[in-house]
Structure formats: structure tokens, C-alpha cells
Design an enzyme around this catalytic site. Structure first.
Site, PDB file in Angstrom:
ATOM      1  N   ARG A 226      37.574  49.292  44.361  1.00 14.82           N
ATOM      2  CA  ARG A 226      36.437  48.641  44.837  1.00 14.82           C
ATOM      3  C   ARG A 226      36.037  48.189  45.992  1.00 14.82           C
ATOM      4  O   ARG A 226      36.828  47.663  46.780  1.00 14.82           O
ATOM      5  CB  ARG A 226      36.210  47.413  43.841  1.00 14.82           C
TER       6      ARG A 226
ATOM      7  N   ARG B  81      38.606  44.014  46.409  1.00 14.72           N
ATOM      8  CA  ARG B  81      38.321  43.317  44.945  1.00 14.72           C
ATOM      9  C   ARG B  81      38.954  42.005  45.427  1.00 14.72           C
ATOM     10  O   ARG B  81      38.330  40.966  44.622  1.00 14.72           O
ATOM     11  CB  ARG B  81      38.998  44.167  44.048  1.00 14.72           C
TER      12      ARG B  81
ATOM     13  N   GLU C 225      32.600  52.078  44.379  1.00 20.28           N
ATOM     14  CA  GLU C 225      33.862  52.349  44.296  1.00 20.28           C
ATOM     15  C   GLU C 225      34.181  53.616  45.248  1.00 20.28           C
ATOM     16  O   GLU C 225      33.247  54.549  45.067  1.00 20.28           O
ATOM     17  CB  GLU C 225      33.879  52.923  42.955  1.00 20.28           C
TER      18      GLU C 225
ATOM     19  N   ARG D  10      34.336  37.003  33.851  1.00 18.58           N
ATOM     20  CA  ARG D  10      34.759  38.180  33.075  1.00 18.58           C
ATOM     21  C   ARG D  10      33.941  37.922  31.816  1.00 18.58           C
ATOM     22  O   ARG D  10      34.500  37.147  30.995  1.00 18.58           O
ATOM     23  CB  ARG D  10      36.417  38.427  33.111  1.00 18.58           C
TER      24      ARG D  10
ATOM     25  N   LYS E 297      33.174  54.951  34.790  1.00 14.59           N
ATOM     26  CA  LYS E 297      33.833  54.097  35.547  1.00 14.59           C
ATOM     27  C   LYS E 297      35.056  54.860  36.236  1.00 14.59           C
ATOM     28  O   LYS E 297      35.801  55.564  35.684  1.00 14.59           O
ATOM     29  CB  LYS E 297      34.843  53.423  34.448  1.00 14.59           C
TER      30      LYS E 297
ATOM     31  N   LYS F  62      34.253  47.654  29.574  1.00 16.61           N
ATOM     32  CA  LYS F  62      34.741  48.721  29.718  1.00 16.61           C
ATOM     33  C   LYS F  62      35.116  49.363  28.184  1.00 16.61           C
ATOM     34  O   LYS F  62      35.271  48.786  27.456  1.00 16.61           O
ATOM     35  CB  LYS F  62      36.190  48.259  30.306  1.00 16.61           C
TER      36      LYS F  62
HETATM   37  P1  ATP Z   1      40.951  47.931  35.778  1.00 14.84           P
HETATM   38  O1  ATP Z   1      42.297  47.466  35.688  1.00 14.84           O
HETATM   39  O2  ATP Z   1      40.663  48.472  34.415  1.00 14.84           O
HETATM   40  O3  ATP Z   1      40.676  48.818  36.872  1.00 14.84           O
HETATM   41  P2  ATP Z   1      40.234  45.565  36.794  1.00 14.84           P
HETATM   42  O4  ATP Z   1      40.984  44.575  36.074  1.00 14.84           O
HETATM   43  O5  ATP Z   1      40.372  46.096  38.010  1.00 14.84           O
HETATM   44  O6  ATP Z   1      39.969  46.809  35.581  1.00 14.84           O
HETATM   45  P3  ATP Z   1      37.802  45.371  35.565  1.00 14.84           P
HETATM   46  O7  ATP Z   1      36.694  44.187  35.633  1.00 14.84           O
HETATM   47  O8  ATP Z   1      38.460  44.919  34.335  1.00 14.84           O
HETATM   48  O9  ATP Z   1      38.839  45.192  36.939  1.00 14.84           O
HETATM   49  O10 ATP Z   1      37.050  46.379  35.525  1.00 14.84           O
HETATM   50  C1  ATP Z   1      35.990  46.834  36.581  1.00 14.84           C
HETATM   51  C2  ATP Z   1      36.635  47.690  37.718  1.00 14.84           C
HETATM   52  O11 ATP Z   1      36.301  48.958  37.609  1.00 14.84           O
HETATM   53  C3  ATP Z   1      35.781  47.189  38.993  1.00 14.84           C
HETATM   54  O12 ATP Z   1      36.736  46.256  39.764  1.00 14.84           O
HETATM   55  C4  ATP Z   1      35.785  48.631  39.713  1.00 14.84           C
HETATM   56  O13 ATP Z   1      36.862  48.669  40.804  1.00 14.84           O
HETATM   57  C5  ATP Z   1      35.917  49.551  38.782  1.00 14.84           C
HETATM   58  N1  ATP Z   1      34.599  50.205  38.490  1.00 14.84           N
HETATM   59  C6  ATP Z   1      34.553  51.664  38.467  1.00 14.84           C
HETATM   60  N2  ATP Z   1      33.225  52.025  37.990  1.00 14.84           N
HETATM   61  C7  ATP Z   1      32.567  51.013  37.848  1.00 14.84           C
HETATM   62  C8  ATP Z   1      31.215  50.748  37.651  1.00 14.84           C
HETATM   63  N3  ATP Z   1      30.366  51.849  37.352  1.00 14.84           N
HETATM   64  N4  ATP Z   1      30.868  49.457  37.661  1.00 14.84           N
HETATM   65  C9  ATP Z   1      31.581  48.318  37.752  1.00 14.84           C
HETATM   66  N5  ATP Z   1      32.869  48.753  38.134  1.00 14.84           N
HETATM   67  C10 ATP Z   1      33.222  49.943  38.248  1.00 14.84           C
END
Ligand code: ATP
Length: 585
Positions: free
Chosen positions: A258, A273, A303, A418, A253, A424
Site C-alpha cells: 500500500r 501502510r 497498491e 477498521r 484486492k 475483505k
Molecule cells: P492483509 O493482511 O489482508 O493484507 P492488512 O491487515 O494489511 O490486510 P487490511 O485493512 O486488513 O490490511 O486490508 C486492506 C489492505 O489491502 C490495504 O492495506 C491494502 O494494502 C490492500 N488493498 C489491496 N487492494 C485494495 C483496495 N482495492 N482497496 C483497499 N485496500 C486494498
């Protein structure tokens, strides 16, 4: 369609809180509109003019709206301001003041939906010198020709404060009821919306082409897809169990931004995003895609992460912020190089891959992306052994990542969802610490000492999607650098409000309110019950909300998230429940 018909339905909607009733009224409104005006009606009902990803923003400054109201009512600015403060809402103030206006305007032309829409669009698009006067003139003309009730909704809309509480999903319910044979068809409309998040287009298609047309709405290059999101669990063992005790694929991660990358030939467009166009933030990303991606027509997800050019190592998210500038982009590209880390492929040539399993999409990605220092595939490991996953997480963290995203190899790309198909895993989840959460600034308290002249503490809120309001969850005063303390007030200035903004629920009263806009990342020691904060009020214990203990700003502005995308009340309740399970009540 006359705008008066729209306004009276809005007035009706305002008094409804039940979703079924709201759907019914909304369906009547949709049915009453001519097909050619449906999209406009849908955007307006959501307080918008175009789908979010086109970036057409309504949000006339409060000051200007008050000037227009003074002009339309023929009253002094002081009187108008006093009425506004009395009601705490620009719309009600307009309705009140214009009810008393003299007879002359009774013979006005009357407003059509089309005129209101087109005027608001012109107001939103005007910029540059002379634009303030032009906007004022446009707004005054609407207020002059509209009834007090119409003026109420026009004022709220033009300042970005129309909050009818109509969620996207309620509009989809209503469209299904009105045009697709019943609410059961909501799922189809929702699927269409998730891959083509233009609510106006979806509703118009439902009305003119019915279920068949909705079924044909597909992934399209140039139209962003709502991103698939990840759930959280606190251990690798839980994740493997949740995914059915079979091999899963863990990916790093990465801690960057994104990007949803849309490419046709040499034309490369980037969406954030929250589906905003951010192509100009990363001109070098476009070059990398043109050079190192073989698919000429594609939608990819990556990313983008700042890297140390000499060692190739990932750098913290903050480094990327240097790329957010209007001038000196070339220099910033050289000073803060980035790498694209691809993790998904949603379209290749003419094939929509969203319905294919992860393993197939990953394979297509491997074929499409040439791996270089700057274009990489996110490191991945497939295993069913929790110990291997934990080990891989340590490796990811040692390499500058936040942790892992574990993916179910069989899962399709679930746009906009989600779910537990992506989970995660971060180190923080294993201690008492909660994960970082993203909260919306809804107020500021004046600072003292080093912080005199600035805000010393901020009031934070979280979005309660069910009720479509922001509830207060914490006050934060630590973690801010001197630069943050200087920068934040400037960023918040356009959203200042003299009264509690509509749609905000808070017992705590800050020195200055802010309309929900800016999202910041917060880390806290734990979640606690609170008699003052209104987040999740009564959900865990009667009379108590949920708050944060020792909240601290991490330094990260989440401008890639809209306030609705901030950590939700539902997530906070889930985090609270997980925490009490782990450390006892
Ligand atoms: P966080 O606040 O923890 O960054 P978030 O709320 O922005 O999460 P989530 O869906 O909870 O979004 O976590 C996925 C996010 O993690 C994605 O939006 C992306 O930006 C990031 N990310 C990093 N590496 C990866 C991966 N290998 N696959 C998918 N998403 C990834």
C-alpha cells in the site's frame, strides 16, 4: 521542567493498570509541563522522540547500554551484566546499581526534561565512524547527572524499552481532560490525530489553542494520514446484508504494497501502510505520478504491484521484495517493473476529500489519473447481487489478486479505523482455513540437521492492545526456504535479548528471545484452544489461550507492518468465534 518530576510520574504510571486512573495521572503530568515542552514530553512518554513517520529511531544496542552503565556505576561489565540478568530489565538494573554509587555525584546538576530529550535525540541521530563512542559519552553524562530513578527510565527509553503501557488513545484522553474541557472531547482529539498522527503536535495544539485549534487540524500534504482498514466477512451475502442490502462496490484486492502518495508539483513523497517514508523504494512511482496524475496537489492511495511487462499481469508480492535494496536500484527498476493501482483520493488541490463519500472520491480519482499500463484504477464493480460479487472475486483471483475489498459507496474515509465500511472477502474465508495472519517473532529455538547453526523454529506473538503486551500464540517451523533460514537470524540480531523482553507474556521459553519487531505472515489450518499459549488467555475458556494448528510461514515478511499492527488478540478471538460458528465447537 525537571526530569525528576517526569520520572516520578512514570513510576506512578507503571503501577497503574486501570485506564481511568492512568488518564488522570497523565493529565496531571501534561498540565504540569510548560507548553513549549509538551510535545517533547508526549514523545518521551511514548518511548519516542518524534512522530513515527519521521523515522527517528531510539534503540541503542543492549551491549552499549550495559557499557554506559558500567562506566557510570564504576563497576565491572561482568557485575553489571549479572545485575541485568538478575532483574531481567535494564532500567531496574540501572536503578539498583546507581543507588550504591559514591557520594560525589550527589552534587550533580540535576536533569531537565529538555536536556534528556535533546541528548536522546543526538544519540538517535548519530551515525558513522566514532558515533559509538559519542553515544556512549552522551548516555554516561545523563546517567551521571541523574538520580537512580531517572536513570531507570533513561535506560529503558534509550534502548527502546520504555513500556509504560500508555496507548495513543490514553494520551488523547488525558489531553482532552487536561485541555479540552473533559474526556467527552476525546473524539475530536482522536479525529485530529487520525488525520495528523503526530501526538506531540495534537497535544500541544490542544494546550495552546483549545477545542477550536483541534477542530482546525486538517489533512495536510506531507503528513501521512492513518490508513482506513477493512474488516472481514466470509460471504458476499453477509457483506451485502451488513451494508444494508443496497448496491455496494467491490474492488480487486491486489497483493502488493500500500502506498499513500503525497504530491505537491514535482515533489512526490510515498508513505507505507505504517506511515514510514518509502519514497526511495519506488523512484519510478514518483515519475509515474508526475506524468500521469493531473492533480498537482494531491494525496492518493494506491497498491503498488509487480507486473509482467509483456503481458501486464500481476505478479506475486514476493517479486516486490527485489525492490528493497540500497544499491542497484536502477537495475531493479528495469528487472522488476511495477504498476500503480489507485484506489482512493484523499485530497485534491485545496479540497480535503476525506469527508466525502466513496463514490465522490472515486470519481475524482478517475478524473485525476490517466490510465496506462503502469497507472491503473483498481477494477471495481457496483452491484447488490451476492452472486455477482462471488463471480467478481473468482475473476480477481484468476487475475492474481487475493480477493476483493467491498466498499460501502456512502462511506467517508475513516482514517485509522477498521470498520465494516470496507470488508475483505477472500476465498480462504469460505473453507475451514482461516485467513493469513501477521505475527511478531518473539523467540527462536536452535535448529538441528539442515538447520544447525540457525534457528529451526520461531516463537510467535500477537499484540494485546488492551494490555499493551505481546502474548505467545504459536511456534512455527515450516514454510521457510533455506534463504529465509539464513536471512531471518540476521534481521533479528539487533533485537536479541538475553532475558524475556518487557512487555512479552509467554509460558514457553525459547533459546533466544527477541524484542517484538519483525512481523511475518502465517497461514494455519485452524485456530485451537491451548493450555500453553497466552494469547487471549481465558477469553474463550478459563485457563486456555488460543493457538494455531499447523502454522506455516507463507514466505512473506510484513515489514510494512509495525509489531502493534500485527493481527491483534481481538482479531484472533473474532476469527476463532467465526470458525466455531462455521464448523461447530
Ligand atoms: P492483509 O493482511 O489482508 O493484507 P492488512 O491487515 O494489511 O490486510 P487490511 O485493512 O486488513 O490490511 O486490508 C486492506 C489492505 O489491502 C490495504 O492495506 C491494502 O494494502 C490492500 N488493498 C489491496 N487492494 C485494495 C483496495 N482495492 N482497496 C483497499 N485496500 C486494498
Amino acid at each position: 521542567m525537571n526530569y525528576s518530576e517526569v520520572a516520578s510520574k512514570y513510576a506512578q504510571l507503571e503501577g497503574i493498570s486501570g485506564r481511568n486512573e492512568m488518564t488522570k495521572v497523565l493529565a496531571e503530568l501534561l498540565k504540569a509541563a510548560p507548553k513549549a515542552e509538551l510535545a517533547q514530553l508526549v514523545y518521551l512518554t511514548q518511548g519516542k522522540l518524534r512522530p513515527d513517520y519521521e523515522g527517528v529511531e531510539l534503540g541503542l544496542a543492549e551491549k552499549l547500554a550495559l557499557r554506559a552503565l558500567a562506566s557510570a556505576s564504576g563497576l565491572s561489565q561482568e557485575k553489571v551484566y549479572a545485575t541485568y540478568v538478575k532483574h531481567g530489565d535494564l532500567g531496574t538494573a540501572a536503578e539498583d546499581l546507581l543507588s550504591n554509587r559514591n557520594q560525589g555525584t550527589l552534587f550533580s546538576e540535576g536533569l531537565t526534561l529538555r536536556r534528556v530529550y535533546e541528548t536522546l535525540l543526538r544519540i538517535a541521530k548519530q551515525s558513522g565512524s566514532g558515533s559509538v563512542d559519542a553515544k556512549l559519552k552522551e548516555l554516561v553524562s545523563l546517567l551521571n547527572d541523574g538520580s537512580p530513578l531517572e536513570a531507570k527510565f533513561i535506560m529503558r527509553t534509550v534502548t527502546g524499552q520504555l513500556r509504560l503501557g500508555v496507548a495513543d488513545y490514553t494520551v488523547l484522553d488525558a489531553a482532552a481532560t487536561a485541555f479540552l474541557g473533559g474526556k467527552e472531547a476525546r473524539g475530536d482529539a482522536e479525529r485530529a490525530y487520525n488525520v495528523h498522527p503526530d501526538l506531540g503536535h495534537v497535544v500541544e495544539t490542544a494546550a495552546s489553542k483549545g477545542p477550536k485549534g483541534i477542530g482546525e487540524i486538517a489533512v495536510q500534504v506531507g503528513v501521512p494520514i492513518r490508513p482506513m482498514l477493512a474488516e472481514r466477512l466470509s460471504s458476499a451475502a453477509d457483506i451485502v446484508r451488513k451494508m444494508g442490502d443496497k448496491p455496494v462496490t467491490a474492488e480487486y484486492k491486489l497483493d502488493g504494497e500500500r502506498l499513500q502518495i503525497h504530491r505537491v508539483g514535482d515533489d512526490v513523497r510515498l508513505f507505507s501502510r505504517r506511515l514510514e517514508v518509502i519514497t526511495s523504494h519506488y523512484p519510478d512511482a514518483g515519475d509515474l505520478v508526475r506524468k500521469h496524475v493531473s492533480a498537482k496537489r494531491a494525496i492518493l492511495e494506491a497498491e503498488v504491484v509487480a507486473i509482467n511487462e509483456d503481458t501486464g499481469e500481476y505478479l506475486p508480492f514476493q517479486e516486490l521484495m527485489h525492490r528493497r535494496r540500497k544499491h542497484g536500484i536502477e537495475q531493479a527498476i528495469a528487472d522488476y517493473p511495477v504498476a500503480l493501482n489507485f484506489f482512493d483520493m484523499l485530497l485534491a488541490g485545496q479540497s480535503d476529500l476525506t469527508g466525502k463519500p466513496y463514490t465522490v472520491r472515486r470519481k475524482r480519482l478517475e478524473q485525476a489519473v490517466e490510465q496506462t499500463d503502469r497507472t491503473r484504477l483498481v477494477p471495481a464493480k457496483t452491484t447488490s447481487a451476492p452472486a455477482d460479487i462471488e463471480g467478481f472475486m473468482e475473476e480477481a483471483i484468476a487475475n492474481g489478486c487475493e480477493g476483493l475489498v467491498v466498499k460501502d459507496p456512502a462511506s467517508t474515509y475513516r482514517a485509522g479505523a477498521r470498520e465494516f465500511a470496507w470488508i475483505k472477502l477472500k476465498r480462504e474465508y469460505r473453507s475451514e482455513l482461516t485467513d493469513t495472519i501477521d505475527l511478531v517473532i518473539i523467540g527462536g529455538f536452535h535448529g538441528r540437521g539442515r538447520r544447525a547453526g540457525n534457528y529451526g523454529t520461531y516463537l510467535l506473538g500477537t499484540f494485546d492492545g488492551k494490555r499493551s503486551i505481546y502474548t505467545s500464540v504459536a511456534k512455527v517451523g515450516t514454510g521457510f526456504s533455506d534463504e529465509d533460514l539464513r536471512k531471518l537470524p540476521a534481521l533479528l540480531k539487533p533485537f536479541e535479548s538475553h532475558v524475556k523482553p518487557p512487555g512479552v507474556e509467554s509460558e514457553m521459553v525459547p533459546d533466544v528471545w527477541f524484542r517484538p519487531h519483525l512481523v511475518i505472515e502465517i497461514i494455519a489450518a485452524e485456530l485451537t484452544l491451548s493450555p500453553i499459549h497466552t494469547a487471549a488467555m481465558g477469553r474463550v475458556r478459563p485457563g486456555a489461550g488460543i493457538s494455531l494448528r499447523f502454522p506455516k510461514f507463507t514466505g512473506k515478511l510484513r515489514d510494512d507492518k509495525s509489531p502493534e499492527d500485527a493481527t491483534s488478540v481481538e482479531e484472533i478471538v473474532a476469527m476463532y468465534n467465526r470458525q466455531t460458528k462455521k464448523i461447530g465447537p
